[in-house]
Design a protein around this motif. Sequence first.
Motif, PDB file in Angstrom:
ATOM      1  N   GLN A 126      -1.392   9.155   9.476  1.00  0.00           N
ATOM      2  CA  GLN A 126      -1.366   9.392   8.038  1.00  0.00           C
ATOM      3  C   GLN A 126      -0.969   8.128   7.282  1.00  0.00           C
ATOM      4  O   GLN A 126      -1.469   7.868   6.195  1.00  0.00           O
ATOM      5  N   ARG A 127      -0.078   7.336   7.897  1.00  0.00           N
ATOM      6  CA  ARG A 127       0.312   6.088   7.225  1.00  0.00           C
ATOM      7  C   ARG A 127      -0.844   5.094   7.235  1.00  0.00           C
ATOM      8  O   ARG A 127      -1.031   4.342   6.284  1.00  0.00           O
ATOM      9  N   LEU A 128      -1.613   5.130   8.312  1.00  0.00           N
ATOM     10  CA  LEU A 128      -2.802   4.266   8.365  1.00  0.00           C
ATOM     11  C   LEU A 128      -3.819   4.722   7.308  1.00  0.00           C
ATOM     12  O   LEU A 128      -4.424   3.896   6.617  1.00  0.00           O
ATOM     13  N   ALA A 129      -3.987   6.033   7.176  1.00  0.00           N
ATOM     14  CA  ALA A 129      -4.923   6.558   6.164  1.00  0.00           C
ATOM     15  C   ALA A 129      -4.461   6.148   4.764  1.00  0.00           C
ATOM     16  O   ALA A 129      -5.272   5.756   3.919  1.00  0.00           O
ATOM     17  N   LEU A 130      -3.148   6.215   4.526  1.00  0.00           N
ATOM     18  CA  LEU A 130      -2.605   5.784   3.226  1.00  0.00           C
ATOM     19  C   LEU A 130      -2.923   4.300   2.999  1.00  0.00           C
ATOM     20  O   LEU A 130      -3.364   3.908   1.916  1.00  0.00           O
ATOM     21  N   THR A 131      -2.710   3.500   4.026  1.00  0.00           N
ATOM     22  CA  THR A 131      -2.981   2.060   3.918  1.00  0.00           C
ATOM     23  C   THR A 131      -4.444   1.819   3.572  1.00  0.00           C
ATOM     24  O   THR A 131      -4.757   1.018   2.685  1.00  0.00           O
ATOM     25  N   CYS A 132      -5.347   2.516   4.252  1.00  0.00           N
ATOM     26  CA  CYS A 132      -6.775   2.313   3.986  1.00  0.00           C
ATOM     27  C   CYS A 132      -7.132   2.716   2.556  1.00  0.00           C
ATOM     28  O   CYS A 132      -8.013   2.122   1.942  1.00  0.00           O
ATOM     29  N   SER A 133      -6.421   3.709   2.010  1.00  0.00           N
ATOM     30  CA  SER A 133      -6.731   4.136   0.638  1.00  0.00           C
ATOM     31  C   SER A 133      -6.174   3.156  -0.401  1.00  0.00           C
ATOM     32  O   SER A 133      -6.472   3.272  -1.580  1.00  0.00           O
ATOM     33  N   LEU A 134      -5.352   2.191   0.072  1.00  0.00           N
ATOM     34  CA  LEU A 134      -4.721   1.245  -0.862  1.00  0.00           C
ATOM     35  C   LEU A 134      -5.333  -0.163  -0.811  1.00  0.00           C
ATOM     36  O   LEU A 134      -4.927  -1.042  -1.565  1.00  0.00           O
ATOM     37  N   LEU A 135      -6.306  -0.370   0.068  1.00  0.00           N
ATOM     38  CA  LEU A 135      -6.814  -1.735   0.307  1.00  0.00           C
ATOM     39  C   LEU A 135      -7.365  -2.394  -0.952  1.00  0.00           C
ATOM     40  O   LEU A 135      -7.240  -3.597  -1.134  1.00  0.00           O
ATOM     41  N   HIS A 136      -7.982  -1.594  -1.834  1.00  0.00           N
ATOM     42  CA  HIS A 136      -8.608  -2.158  -3.042  1.00  0.00           C
ATOM     43  C   HIS A 136      -7.658  -2.125  -4.233  1.00  0.00           C
ATOM     44  O   HIS A 136      -8.084  -2.262  -5.371  1.00  0.00           O
ATOM     45  N   ASP A 137      -6.359  -1.937  -3.945  1.00  0.00           N
ATOM     46  CA  ASP A 137      -5.315  -1.981  -4.963  1.00  0.00           C
ATOM     47  C   ASP A 137      -5.592  -1.043  -6.146  1.00  0.00           C
ATOM     48  O   ASP A 137      -5.601  -1.464  -7.309  1.00  0.00           O
ATOM     49  N   PRO A 138      -5.829   0.262  -5.856  1.00  0.00           N
ATOM     50  CA  PRO A 138      -6.131   1.196  -6.946  1.00  0.00           C
ATOM     51  C   PRO A 138      -4.906   1.446  -7.817  1.00  0.00           C
ATOM     52  O   PRO A 138      -3.772   1.350  -7.339  1.00  0.00           O
ATOM     53  N   ARG A 139      -5.158   1.784  -9.087  1.00  0.00           N
ATOM     54  CA  ARG A 139      -4.022   2.059  -9.981  1.00  0.00           C
ATOM     55  C   ARG A 139      -3.538   3.505  -9.822  1.00  0.00           C
ATOM     56  O   ARG A 139      -2.454   3.862 -10.249  1.00  0.00           O
ATOM     57  N   LEU A 140      -4.390   4.326  -9.222  1.00  0.00           N
ATOM     58  CA  LEU A 140      -4.102   5.762  -9.114  1.00  0.00           C
ATOM     59  C   LEU A 140      -4.436   6.226  -7.702  1.00  0.00           C
ATOM     60  O   LEU A 140      -5.476   5.877  -7.149  1.00  0.00           O
ATOM     61  N   LEU A 141      -3.519   7.040  -7.154  1.00  0.00           N
ATOM     62  CA  LEU A 141      -3.664   7.460  -5.763  1.00  0.00           C
ATOM     63  C   LEU A 141      -3.606   8.979  -5.688  1.00  0.00           C
ATOM     64  O   LEU A 141      -2.698   9.600  -6.243  1.00  0.00           O
ATOM     65  N   PHE A 142      -4.578   9.584  -4.990  1.00  0.00           N
ATOM     66  CA  PHE A 142      -4.587  11.023  -4.758  1.00  0.00           C
ATOM     67  C   PHE A 142      -4.289  11.276  -3.281  1.00  0.00           C
ATOM     68  O   PHE A 142      -5.045  10.816  -2.419  1.00  0.00           O
ATOM     69  N   LEU A 143      -3.221  11.995  -3.003  1.00  0.00           N
ATOM     70  CA  LEU A 143      -2.839  12.281  -1.620  1.00  0.00           C
ATOM     71  C   LEU A 143      -2.842  13.793  -1.435  1.00  0.00           C
ATOM     72  O   LEU A 143      -1.995  14.501  -1.984  1.00  0.00           O
ATOM     73  N   ASP A 144      -3.822  14.295  -0.670  1.00  0.00           N
ATOM     74  CA  ASP A 144      -3.950  15.753  -0.504  1.00  0.00           C
ATOM     75  C   ASP A 144      -3.273  16.167   0.797  1.00  0.00           C
ATOM     76  O   ASP A 144      -3.796  15.905   1.884  1.00  0.00           O
ATOM     77  N   GLU A 145      -2.118  16.774   0.687  1.00  0.00           N
ATOM     78  CA  GLU A 145      -1.289  17.180   1.832  1.00  0.00           C
ATOM     79  C   GLU A 145      -1.126  16.046   2.846  1.00  0.00           C
ATOM     80  O   GLU A 145      -1.445  16.211   4.025  1.00  0.00           O
ATOM     81  N   PRO A 146      -0.587  14.911   2.390  1.00  0.00           N
ATOM     82  CA  PRO A 146      -0.496  13.766   3.304  1.00  0.00           C
ATOM     83  C   PRO A 146       0.489  13.979   4.446  1.00  0.00           C
ATOM     84  O   PRO A 146       0.384  13.310   5.471  1.00  0.00           O
ATOM     85  N   THR A 147       1.443  14.884   4.268  1.00  0.00           N
ATOM     86  CA  THR A 147       2.484  15.030   5.293  1.00  0.00           C
ATOM     87  C   THR A 147       2.363  16.332   6.076  1.00  0.00           C
ATOM     88  O   THR A 147       3.281  16.703   6.814  1.00  0.00           O
ATOM     89  N   SER A 148       1.227  16.990   5.930  1.00  0.00           N
ATOM     90  CA  SER A 148       1.043  18.254   6.645  1.00  0.00           C
ATOM     91  C   SER A 148       1.033  18.009   8.158  1.00  0.00           C
ATOM     92  O   SER A 148       0.287  17.170   8.651  1.00  0.00           O
ATOM     93  N   GLY A 149       1.891  18.711   8.868  1.00  0.00           N
ATOM     94  CA  GLY A 149       1.953  18.556  10.325  1.00  0.00           C
ATOM     95  C   GLY A 149       2.761  17.369  10.798  1.00  0.00           C
ATOM     96  O   GLY A 149       2.823  17.081  11.996  1.00  0.00           O
ATOM     97  N   VAL A 150       3.392  16.648   9.859  1.00  0.00           N
ATOM     98  CA  VAL A 150       4.141  15.433  10.200  1.00  0.00           C
ATOM     99  C   VAL A 150       5.631  15.772  10.330  1.00  0.00           C
ATOM    100  O   VAL A 150       6.145  16.593   9.563  1.00  0.00           O
ATOM    101  N   ASP A 151       6.329  15.135  11.285  1.00  0.00           N
ATOM    102  CA  ASP A 151       7.742  15.486  11.506  1.00  0.00           C
ATOM    103  C   ASP A 151       8.627  14.998  10.343  1.00  0.00           C
ATOM    104  O   ASP A 151       8.210  14.114   9.577  1.00  0.00           O
ATOM    105  N   PRO A 152       9.834  15.576  10.203  1.00  0.00           N
ATOM    106  CA  PRO A 152      10.667  15.286   9.024  1.00  0.00           C
ATOM    107  C   PRO A 152      10.981  13.801   8.827  1.00  0.00           C
ATOM    108  O   PRO A 152      10.980  13.310   7.702  1.00  0.00           O
TER     109      PRO A 152
END
Length: 244
Positions: free
Chosen positions: A147-173
Amino acid sequence: MPDNSKSLMIQTTDLTKRFGRFTAVDKLNLSIEKGEIFGFLGANGAGKTTAIRMLCGLLKPTSGTAVVADCDITHQSEQLKTRIGYMSQRFALYEDLTVKENVLFYSGIYQVETSRALSVAEELLSEMGIDLGSKALTSSLPLGFKQRLALTCSLLHDPRLLFLDEPTSGVDPQARRAFWNVINRLAEKGKTVIVTTHFMDEAEYCHRVVIMQEGKAIALGEPAVLKNEHSVPNMQQLFLKLVS
Ligand SMILES: Nc1ncnc2c1ncn2[C@@H]1O[C@H](COP(=O)(O)OP(=O)(O)OP(=O)(O)O)[C@@H](O)[C@H]1O
Ligand SMILES: [Mg+2]
Protein backbone atom coordinates in the motif's frame (compact mmCIF):
# COMPACT_ATOMS: atom_id res chain seq x y z
CA MET A 1 -20.41 37.69 -0.14
CA PRO A 2 -16.67 36.85 -0.04
CA ASP A 3 -15.48 34.66 -2.90
CA ASN A 4 -13.84 31.65 -1.26
CA SER A 5 -13.70 29.58 -4.47
CA LYS A 6 -9.93 30.17 -4.76
CA SER A 7 -9.24 28.25 -1.56
CA LEU A 8 -11.49 25.38 -2.57
CA MET A 9 -10.06 22.18 -4.02
CA ILE A 10 -13.42 20.45 -4.51
CA GLN A 11 -16.92 21.82 -4.88
CA THR A 12 -19.84 19.59 -5.78
CA THR A 13 -23.40 20.63 -6.55
CA ASP A 14 -26.12 17.98 -6.29
CA LEU A 15 -23.65 15.38 -7.59
CA THR A 16 -25.64 12.26 -8.45
CA LYS A 17 -24.91 8.85 -9.94
CA ARG A 18 -27.57 6.34 -10.88
CA PHE A 19 -26.98 2.83 -12.18
CA GLY A 20 -30.24 2.04 -13.92
CA ARG A 21 -32.93 2.79 -11.37
CA PHE A 22 -30.53 2.48 -8.43
CA THR A 23 -29.13 5.72 -7.01
CA ALA A 24 -25.57 5.15 -5.72
CA VAL A 25 -24.79 8.82 -4.98
CA ASP A 26 -27.69 11.15 -4.28
CA LYS A 27 -27.32 14.94 -4.59
CA LEU A 28 -23.99 15.28 -2.83
CA ASN A 29 -23.02 18.85 -1.93
CA LEU A 30 -19.47 19.26 -0.64
CA SER A 31 -16.91 22.05 -0.42
CA ILE A 32 -13.42 20.86 0.44
CA GLU A 33 -10.61 23.32 1.15
CA LYS A 34 -7.05 23.09 -0.08
CA GLY A 35 -4.83 21.30 2.45
CA GLU A 36 -7.68 19.44 4.13
CA ILE A 37 -7.58 15.78 5.11
CA PHE A 38 -11.18 14.89 4.32
CA GLY A 39 -12.69 11.52 5.17
CA PHE A 40 -15.54 9.64 3.48
CA LEU A 41 -17.21 7.27 5.95
CA GLY A 42 -20.09 4.89 5.42
CA ALA A 43 -21.12 1.25 5.42
CA ASN A 44 -20.41 -1.08 2.48
CA GLY A 45 -22.32 0.16 -0.55
CA ALA A 46 -22.93 3.67 0.85
CA GLY A 47 -21.53 5.26 -2.32
CA LYS A 48 -18.02 6.32 -1.23
CA THR A 49 -16.10 4.75 -4.12
CA THR A 50 -18.70 5.88 -6.66
CA ALA A 51 -18.41 9.46 -5.37
CA ILE A 52 -14.61 9.33 -5.52
CA ARG A 53 -14.58 7.87 -9.02
CA MET A 54 -16.73 10.78 -10.19
CA LEU A 55 -14.46 13.30 -8.45
CA CYS A 56 -11.44 11.74 -10.23
CA GLY A 57 -13.10 12.14 -13.63
CA LEU A 58 -13.30 8.34 -14.06
CA LEU A 59 -17.10 8.11 -13.96
CA LYS A 60 -19.56 10.57 -15.48
CA PRO A 61 -22.25 11.87 -13.11
CA THR A 62 -25.89 11.24 -14.05
CA SER A 63 -26.68 14.78 -12.91
CA GLY A 64 -25.15 17.56 -10.89
CA THR A 65 -21.69 19.06 -11.26
CA ALA A 66 -18.33 19.23 -9.55
CA VAL A 67 -15.22 21.34 -9.90
CA VAL A 68 -12.08 19.55 -8.72
CA ALA A 69 -8.61 21.14 -8.79
CA ASP A 70 -10.09 23.90 -10.96
CA CYS A 71 -11.40 21.39 -13.54
CA ASP A 72 -15.00 20.58 -14.39
CA ILE A 73 -15.18 16.80 -13.85
CA THR A 74 -17.33 16.21 -16.94
CA HIS A 75 -15.72 18.50 -19.48
CA GLN A 76 -12.10 18.67 -18.29
CA SER A 77 -11.56 15.12 -17.03
CA GLU A 78 -8.29 14.61 -18.94
CA GLN A 79 -6.73 17.75 -17.48
CA LEU A 80 -8.08 16.78 -14.07
CA LYS A 81 -6.30 13.41 -14.18
CA THR A 82 -2.91 15.14 -14.48
CA ARG A 83 -3.60 17.09 -11.27
CA ILE A 84 -4.65 14.25 -8.99
CA GLY A 85 -3.25 11.04 -7.55
CA TYR A 86 -5.60 8.09 -7.11
CA MET A 87 -5.08 4.97 -5.07
CA SER A 88 -7.92 2.62 -5.87
CA GLN A 89 -9.68 0.35 -3.39
CA ARG A 90 -8.19 -2.72 -5.06
CA PHE A 91 -4.40 -3.08 -5.18
CA ALA A 92 -3.59 -1.85 -8.67
CA LEU A 93 0.16 -2.34 -9.02
CA TYR A 94 1.80 -5.17 -10.92
CA GLU A 95 2.54 -8.03 -8.55
CA ASP A 96 5.08 -9.63 -10.91
CA LEU A 97 7.24 -6.51 -11.18
CA THR A 98 9.87 -5.40 -8.66
CA VAL A 99 9.33 -2.20 -6.66
CA LYS A 100 11.56 -0.22 -9.01
CA GLU A 101 9.88 -1.66 -12.12
CA ASN A 102 6.48 -0.56 -10.77
CA VAL A 103 7.84 2.94 -10.13
CA LEU A 104 9.25 3.10 -13.67
CA PHE A 105 6.01 1.79 -15.15
CA TYR A 106 3.95 4.45 -13.36
CA SER A 107 6.43 7.21 -14.20
CA GLY A 108 5.75 6.28 -17.84
CA ILE A 109 2.00 6.52 -17.37
CA TYR A 110 2.28 9.89 -15.64
CA GLN A 111 4.95 11.05 -18.10
CA VAL A 112 7.38 11.95 -15.34
CA GLU A 113 11.09 11.97 -16.16
CA THR A 114 12.67 8.72 -14.96
CA SER A 115 15.36 10.39 -12.83
CA ARG A 116 12.76 12.58 -11.12
CA ALA A 117 10.41 9.67 -10.48
CA LEU A 118 13.22 7.60 -9.00
CA SER A 119 14.33 10.39 -6.68
CA VAL A 120 10.74 11.03 -5.49
CA ALA A 121 10.28 7.28 -4.96
CA GLU A 122 13.65 6.86 -3.23
CA GLU A 123 12.78 9.57 -0.71
CA LEU A 124 9.25 8.33 0.00
CA LEU A 125 10.11 4.65 0.07
CA SER A 126 13.24 4.90 2.20
CA GLU A 127 11.35 6.79 4.90
CA MET A 128 8.75 4.05 4.77
CA GLY A 129 11.43 1.35 5.09
CA ILE A 130 11.20 -0.01 1.54
CA ASP A 131 14.37 -0.62 -0.51
CA LEU A 132 13.91 0.68 -4.06
CA GLY A 133 16.79 -1.50 -5.25
CA SER A 134 15.39 -4.75 -3.89
CA LYS A 135 15.14 -7.58 -6.41
CA ALA A 136 12.06 -8.95 -4.66
CA LEU A 137 8.82 -9.02 -6.60
CA THR A 138 6.00 -6.80 -5.39
CA SER A 139 3.89 -9.93 -4.74
CA SER A 140 6.26 -10.93 -1.92
CA LEU A 141 5.82 -7.66 0.03
CA PRO A 142 3.56 -7.50 3.10
CA LEU A 143 0.26 -5.69 2.35
CA GLY A 144 1.31 -2.62 4.36
CA PHE A 145 4.41 -2.23 2.15
CA LYS A 146 2.37 -2.78 -1.02
CA GLN A 147 0.00 0.00 0.00
CA ARG A 148 2.90 2.35 0.69
CA LEU A 149 4.32 1.54 -2.72
CA ALA A 150 0.90 2.23 -4.29
CA LEU A 151 0.80 5.58 -2.44
CA THR A 152 4.28 6.39 -3.75
CA CYS A 153 3.28 5.59 -7.33
CA SER A 154 0.24 7.87 -7.01
CA LEU A 155 2.55 10.73 -5.94
CA LEU A 156 5.21 10.53 -8.67
CA HIS A 157 3.75 13.41 -10.71
CA ASP A 158 3.47 15.62 -7.62
CA PRO A 159 -0.35 15.98 -7.68
CA ARG A 160 -1.97 18.71 -5.60
CA LEU A 161 -4.85 16.42 -4.64
CA LEU A 162 -4.79 12.80 -3.56
CA PHE A 163 -7.67 10.30 -3.44
CA LEU A 164 -7.03 7.27 -1.24
CA ASP A 165 -9.83 4.67 -1.31
CA GLU A 166 -9.49 2.44 1.77
CA PRO A 167 -5.69 2.63 1.71
CA THR A 168 -5.30 0.84 5.04
CA SER A 169 -7.84 -1.92 4.59
CA GLY A 170 -6.32 -5.20 5.77
CA VAL A 171 -3.17 -3.46 7.04
CA ASP A 172 -1.87 -4.04 10.59
CA PRO A 173 -2.15 -1.24 13.20
CA GLN A 174 1.55 -0.33 13.14
CA ALA A 175 1.60 -0.03 9.34
CA ARG A 176 -1.67 1.95 9.48
CA ARG A 177 -0.05 4.41 11.88
CA ALA A 178 2.98 4.77 9.58
CA PHE A 179 0.65 5.32 6.64
CA TRP A 180 -1.20 8.08 8.49
CA ASN A 181 2.10 9.75 9.38
CA VAL A 182 2.72 10.05 5.65
CA ILE A 183 -0.81 11.39 5.02
CA ASN A 184 -0.31 14.04 7.71
CA ARG A 185 3.01 15.12 6.26
CA LEU A 186 1.51 15.40 2.78
CA ALA A 187 -1.23 17.67 4.16
CA GLU A 188 1.37 19.75 6.01
CA LYS A 189 3.09 20.26 2.66
CA GLY A 190 -0.18 21.67 1.30
CA LYS A 191 -1.64 18.64 -0.45
CA THR A 192 -5.34 17.94 -0.12
CA VAL A 193 -6.07 14.33 0.85
CA ILE A 194 -9.42 12.62 0.38
CA VAL A 195 -9.55 9.28 2.14
CA THR A 196 -12.17 6.60 2.68
CA THR A 197 -11.97 4.29 5.65
CA HIS A 198 -13.96 1.86 7.75
CA PHE A 199 -11.62 2.47 10.72
CA MET A 200 -13.20 4.97 13.07
CA ASP A 201 -9.87 5.71 14.78
CA GLU A 202 -8.70 6.97 11.39
CA ALA A 203 -11.84 9.08 11.07
CA GLU A 204 -10.60 10.97 14.16
CA TYR A 205 -7.42 11.96 12.26
CA CYS A 206 -9.40 13.71 9.49
CA HIS A 207 -9.92 17.47 9.59
CA ARG A 208 -13.51 16.91 8.42
CA VAL A 209 -15.59 13.92 7.46
CA VAL A 210 -18.77 13.18 5.58
CA ILE A 211 -20.84 10.18 6.65
CA MET A 212 -22.72 8.62 3.75
CA GLN A 213 -25.73 6.34 3.85
CA GLU A 214 -27.51 5.01 0.76
CA GLY A 215 -25.79 7.62 -1.39
CA LYS A 216 -26.73 10.59 0.81
CA ALA A 217 -24.55 12.70 3.09
CA ILE A 218 -26.16 12.28 6.51
CA ALA A 219 -23.50 14.18 8.51
CA LEU A 220 -20.68 16.54 7.60
CA GLY A 221 -18.14 18.36 9.73
CA GLU A 222 -15.15 18.23 12.06
CA PRO A 223 -14.99 15.05 14.16
CA ALA A 224 -14.88 17.02 17.43
CA VAL A 225 -17.90 19.14 16.47
CA LEU A 226 -19.93 16.13 15.28
CA LYS A 227 -19.16 14.18 18.48
CA ASN A 228 -20.18 17.18 20.55
CA GLU A 229 -23.41 17.74 18.62
CA HIS A 230 -24.45 14.12 19.08
CA SER A 231 -23.09 13.78 22.64
CA VAL A 232 -20.90 10.76 21.90
CA PRO A 233 -17.31 10.17 23.09
CA ASN A 234 -15.84 8.84 19.84
CA MET A 235 -16.40 8.43 16.10
CA GLN A 236 -17.23 4.75 16.48
CA GLN A 237 -20.26 5.63 18.59
CA LEU A 238 -21.21 8.50 16.31
CA PHE A 239 -21.15 6.16 13.34
CA LEU A 240 -23.24 3.52 15.09
CA LYS A 241 -25.71 6.15 16.25
CA LEU A 242 -26.19 7.73 12.82
CA VAL A 243 -25.91 4.76 10.48
CA SER A 244 -28.85 2.51 11.00
N1 LIG B 1 -20.94 -0.08 -12.07
C1 LIG B 1 -21.96 -0.33 -11.25
N2 LIG B 1 -23.14 -0.84 -11.68
C2 LIG B 1 -24.17 -1.04 -10.84
N3 LIG B 1 -24.13 -0.78 -9.50
C3 LIG B 1 -22.98 -0.29 -9.02
C4 LIG B 1 -21.85 -0.04 -9.85
N4 LIG B 1 -20.84 0.47 -9.07
C5 LIG B 1 -21.35 0.51 -7.82
N5 LIG B 1 -22.62 0.06 -7.79
C6 LIG B 1 -23.48 -0.02 -6.61
O1 LIG B 1 -23.52 1.25 -6.00
C7 LIG B 1 -23.53 1.13 -4.58
C8 LIG B 1 -22.42 1.95 -4.00
O2 LIG B 1 -21.20 1.29 -4.27
P1 LIG B 1 -19.79 1.89 -3.83
O3 LIG B 1 -18.75 0.98 -4.37
O4 LIG B 1 -19.72 3.32 -4.22
O5 LIG B 1 -19.90 1.77 -2.24
P2 LIG B 1 -18.78 2.01 -1.13
O6 LIG B 1 -19.35 2.98 -0.15
O7 LIG B 1 -17.48 2.35 -1.76
O8 LIG B 1 -18.72 0.57 -0.43
P3 LIG B 1 -17.45 -0.23 0.21
O9 LIG B 1 -17.29 0.30 1.60
O10 LIG B 1 -17.93 -1.65 0.22
O11 LIG B 1 -16.27 -0.01 -0.65
C9 LIG B 1 -23.45 -0.37 -4.27
O12 LIG B 1 -24.76 -0.85 -4.02
C10 LIG B 1 -22.89 -0.95 -5.55
O13 LIG B 1 -23.34 -2.28 -5.75
MG1 LIG C 1 -15.67 1.46 -1.82
